[in-house]
Design a protein around this motif. Structure first.
Motif, mmCIF file in Angstrom:
data_model
loop_
_atom_site.group_PDB
_atom_site.id
_atom_site.type_symbol
_atom_site.label_atom_id
_atom_site.label_comp_id
_atom_site.label_asym_id
_atom_site.label_seq_id
_atom_site.Cartn_x
_atom_site.Cartn_y
_atom_site.Cartn_z
ATOM 1 N N ASP A 170 0.828 -1.207 0.000
ATOM 2 C CA ASP A 170 0.000 0.000 0.000
ATOM 3 C C ASP A 170 0.867 1.264 0.000
ATOM 4 O O ASP A 170 0.575 2.223 -0.716
ATOM 5 C CB ASP A 170 -0.929 0.004 1.211
ATOM 6 N N LEU A 171 1.912 1.265 0.811
ATOM 7 C CA LEU A 171 2.792 2.432 0.856
ATOM 8 C C LEU A 171 3.552 2.599 -0.460
ATOM 9 O O LEU A 171 3.755 3.727 -0.931
ATOM 10 C CB LEU A 171 3.781 2.306 2.024
ATOM 11 N N ALA A 172 3.946 1.477 -1.040
ATOM 12 C CA ALA A 172 4.625 1.537 -2.335
ATOM 13 C C ALA A 172 3.700 2.087 -3.412
ATOM 14 O O ALA A 172 4.121 2.838 -4.290
ATOM 15 C CB ALA A 172 5.133 0.158 -2.724
ATOM 16 N N GLY A 173 2.419 1.724 -3.316
ATOM 17 C CA GLY A 173 1.454 2.246 -4.280
ATOM 18 C C GLY A 173 1.234 3.734 -4.124
ATOM 19 O O GLY A 173 1.041 4.449 -5.117
ATOM 20 N N ALA A 174 1.283 4.210 -2.875
ATOM 21 C CA ALA A 174 1.092 5.639 -2.625
ATOM 22 C C ALA A 174 2.347 6.445 -2.913
ATOM 23 O O ALA A 174 2.270 7.635 -3.227
ATOM 24 C CB ALA A 174 0.654 5.849 -1.176
ATOM 25 N N ASP A 175 3.496 5.790 -2.813
ATOM 26 C CA ASP A 175 4.780 6.481 -2.967
ATOM 27 C C ASP A 175 5.745 5.600 -3.770
ATOM 28 O O ASP A 175 6.689 5.033 -3.223
ATOM 29 C CB ASP A 175 5.353 6.781 -1.575
ATOM 30 N N PRO A 176 5.510 5.462 -5.076
ATOM 31 C CA PRO A 176 6.328 4.556 -5.901
ATOM 32 C C PRO A 176 7.823 4.878 -5.880
ATOM 33 O O PRO A 176 8.644 3.979 -6.062
ATOM 34 C CB PRO A 176 5.747 4.746 -7.313
ATOM 35 N N ALA A 177 8.160 6.129 -5.640
ATOM 36 C CA ALA A 177 9.581 6.511 -5.655
ATOM 37 C C ALA A 177 10.369 5.793 -4.563
ATOM 38 O O ALA A 177 11.577 5.583 -4.705
ATOM 39 C CB ALA A 177 9.712 8.027 -5.497
ATOM 40 N N ASN A 178 9.697 5.410 -3.482
ATOM 41 C CA ASN A 178 10.377 4.737 -2.376
ATOM 42 C C ASN A 178 9.919 3.281 -2.210
ATOM 43 O O ASN A 178 10.029 2.716 -1.119
ATOM 44 C CB ASN A 178 10.138 5.506 -1.075
ATOM 45 N N GLN A 179 9.436 2.701 -3.286
ATOM 46 C CA GLN A 179 8.924 1.331 -3.244
ATOM 47 C C GLN A 179 9.966 0.348 -2.709
ATOM 48 O O GLN A 179 9.663 -0.506 -1.863
ATOM 49 C CB GLN A 179 8.484 0.901 -4.645
ATOM 50 N N GLU A 180 11.185 0.461 -3.171
ATOM 51 C CA GLU A 180 12.232 -0.473 -2.762
ATOM 52 C C GLU A 180 12.489 -0.380 -1.256
ATOM 53 O O GLU A 180 12.685 -1.409 -0.591
ATOM 54 C CB GLU A 180 13.526 -0.178 -3.534
ATOM 55 N N LEU A 181 12.474 0.831 -0.725
ATOM 56 C CA LEU A 181 12.688 1.020 0.704
ATOM 57 C C LEU A 181 11.609 0.310 1.513
ATOM 58 O O LEU A 181 11.911 -0.386 2.500
ATOM 59 C CB LEU A 181 12.684 2.511 1.038
ATOM 60 N N TYR A 182 10.340 0.460 1.111
ATOM 61 C CA TYR A 182 9.247 -0.156 1.865
ATOM 62 C C TYR A 182 9.327 -1.678 1.826
ATOM 63 O O TYR A 182 9.077 -2.345 2.838
ATOM 64 C CB TYR A 182 7.898 0.337 1.323
ATOM 65 N N GLN A 183 9.675 -2.213 0.685
ATOM 66 C CA GLN A 183 9.778 -3.663 0.575
ATOM 67 C C GLN A 183 10.952 -4.199 1.400
ATOM 68 O O GLN A 183 10.832 -5.253 2.042
ATOM 69 C CB GLN A 183 9.921 -4.074 -0.897
ATOM 70 N N GLU A 184 12.051 -3.471 1.398
ATOM 71 C CA GLU A 184 13.206 -3.900 2.200
ATOM 72 C C GLU A 184 12.889 -3.820 3.693
ATOM 73 O O GLU A 184 13.245 -4.720 4.459
ATOM 74 C CB GLU A 184 14.415 -3.027 1.866
ATOM 75 N N ASN A 185 12.229 -2.740 4.109
ATOM 76 C CA ASN A 185 11.837 -2.610 5.514
ATOM 77 C C ASN A 185 10.901 -3.734 5.934
ATOM 78 O O ASN A 185 11.030 -4.305 7.029
ATOM 79 C CB ASN A 185 11.160 -1.258 5.749
ATOM 80 N N ALA A 186 9.945 -4.025 5.056
ATOM 81 C CA ALA A 186 8.988 -5.087 5.363
ATOM 82 C C ALA A 186 9.688 -6.434 5.486
ATOM 83 O O ALA A 186 9.377 -7.229 6.382
ATOM 84 C CB ALA A 186 7.908 -5.149 4.279
ATOM 85 N N GLN A 187 10.630 -6.687 4.606
ATOM 86 C CA GLN A 187 11.358 -7.956 4.654
ATOM 87 C C GLN A 187 12.138 -8.095 5.963
ATOM 88 O O GLN A 187 12.113 -9.151 6.606
ATOM 89 C CB GLN A 187 12.312 -8.074 3.463
ATOM 90 N N ARG A 188 12.828 -7.024 6.370
ATOM 91 C CA ARG A 188 13.603 -7.074 7.615
ATOM 92 C C ARG A 188 12.691 -7.287 8.820
ATOM 93 O O ARG A 188 13.004 -8.064 9.722
ATOM 94 C CB ARG A 188 14.413 -5.788 7.784
ATOM 95 N N TYR A 189 11.568 -6.582 8.815
ATOM 96 C CA TYR A 189 10.639 -6.714 9.937
ATOM 97 C C TYR A 189 10.009 -8.103 9.971
ATOM 98 O O TYR A 189 9.887 -8.716 11.042
ATOM 99 C CB TYR A 189 9.570 -5.634 9.837
ATOM 100 N N CYS A 190 9.645 -8.613 8.811
ATOM 101 C CA CYS A 190 9.032 -9.941 8.751
ATOM 102 C C CYS A 190 10.015 -11.040 9.165
ATOM 103 O O CYS A 190 9.596 -12.094 9.666
ATOM 104 C CB CYS A 190 8.484 -10.218 7.353
#
Length: 320
Positions: A170-190
């Protein structure tokens, strides 16, 4: 004639004042947006969603994150939106919610702000059915099963990881410029959440098939993850009054099945928990529903670890 002329002037002055107020408010709103650097304003509905979003959005230069309710509010089944809530939502670009009935005010928000994107973190997750026989609440002279699913999916660490990933999308969809950051953060947290899942899997070897009574519907996800046999559920919260018949039925279930474990939430289940211990001799163990906290990004992990220690103690005593 002269009187009409004065009235006309008064109306014109009034119109100018009103228009001036509107333009001033619009200008101030634009100024506030510019001060934020045109950042994307994300609002979460309550604590578990906020903590997940806090971890996924960390270090993002373009996200402003706020939580709708106070950290100590708890579940939002009966939550009433305040004027401050509506002001906060009026500035939001994305509203992240749990969904599936937790936030009963979503229709009002959608009607008030039709352009606001509302995303449900539990979308696509298979909820526990509350139509099973053990799941009963008494209303007047009628005892019946719920007709809705149990929306407390964050209590199962496996499902919580799915919710975290949905929030990242959802955050990547709202802010595509930082998509990679959100996915990396999610991976670390998961990965951290997976460590909790591994501990729950170890406990499942001790818990599977054991009888259990739960005094809060959220704990159905915990007992399901452990493979336990649910005998009875009383969903206790701030609005719930337990009848004498319900208490007697529950106590009868515990008495019939020796070795039954009882899980409750201390805030709303302490009184009935004391009654259970007095009447049956069974030990009541108190778990956290993970809906309140100090706002720190690791609070879900810390509170779940505490729950796991309580579960380990309960299963250790039951297996003696």
């Amino acid at each position: 004639m002269k009187k009409n002329k004065y009235l006309f002037v008064c109306y014109m002055l009034l119109a100018i004042v009103v228009a001036s107020g509107i333009f001033t408010r619009t200008y101030i709103s634009l100024e506030e947006r510019q001060k934020d650097g045109a950042k994307i304003h994300v609002v979460t509905s309550f604590y578990p969603i906020y903590i997940a979003a806090l971890n996924v959005a960390q270090n993002s230069p373009d996200i402003v994150l706020d939580n709708l309710s106070e950290p100590q509010t708890g579940c939002l089944h009966d939550y009433q939106l305040t004027p401050q809530d509506m002001i906060l939502l009026s500035k939001a670009d994305l509203f992240l919610v749990n969904g599936n009935g937790i936030e009963n005010f979503l229709a009002d928000v959608g009607a008030a702000y039709p352009q606001l994107t509302i995303s449900q973190a539990s979308q696509g997750i298979e909820l526990i059915s509350t139509e099973e026989g053990f799941w009963r609440e008494e209303h007047g002279d009628e005892t019946h099963a719920h007709q809705e699913g149990n929306a407390h999916a964050w209590m199962d660490t496996r499902l919580y990881a799915q919710m975290v990933q949905k929030i990242a999308d959802d955050l990547a969809g709202a802010d595509p410029a930082n998509q990679e950051l959100y996915q990396e953060n999610a991976q670390r947290y998961c990965e951290k959440v997976q460590q909790l899942t591994n501990q729950m899997s170890e406990l499942k070897e001790l818990a599977e098939g054991m009888p259990v009574v739960i005094l809060h519907e959220a704990f159905a996800y915990v007992t399901q993850q452990l493979g336990m046999q649910n005998l009875y559920c009383l969903n206790l919260d701030e609005e719930r009054q337990v009848s004498a018949r319900e208490a007697a039925d529950m106590i009868d279930e515990i008495t019939k099945r020796q070795g039954t474990i009882v899980f409750a939430e201390e805030l709303y289940g302490k009184d009935i928990g004391n009654t259970v211990e007095t009447e049956t001799g069974a030990k009541v163990f108190y778990l956290d529903t993970l809906v309140r906290g100090d706002g720190q990004k690791d609070s879900y992990l810390d509170m779940t670890r505490q729950n796991i220690e309580t579960l380990r103690s309960a299963l250790g005593q039951a297996n003696k």
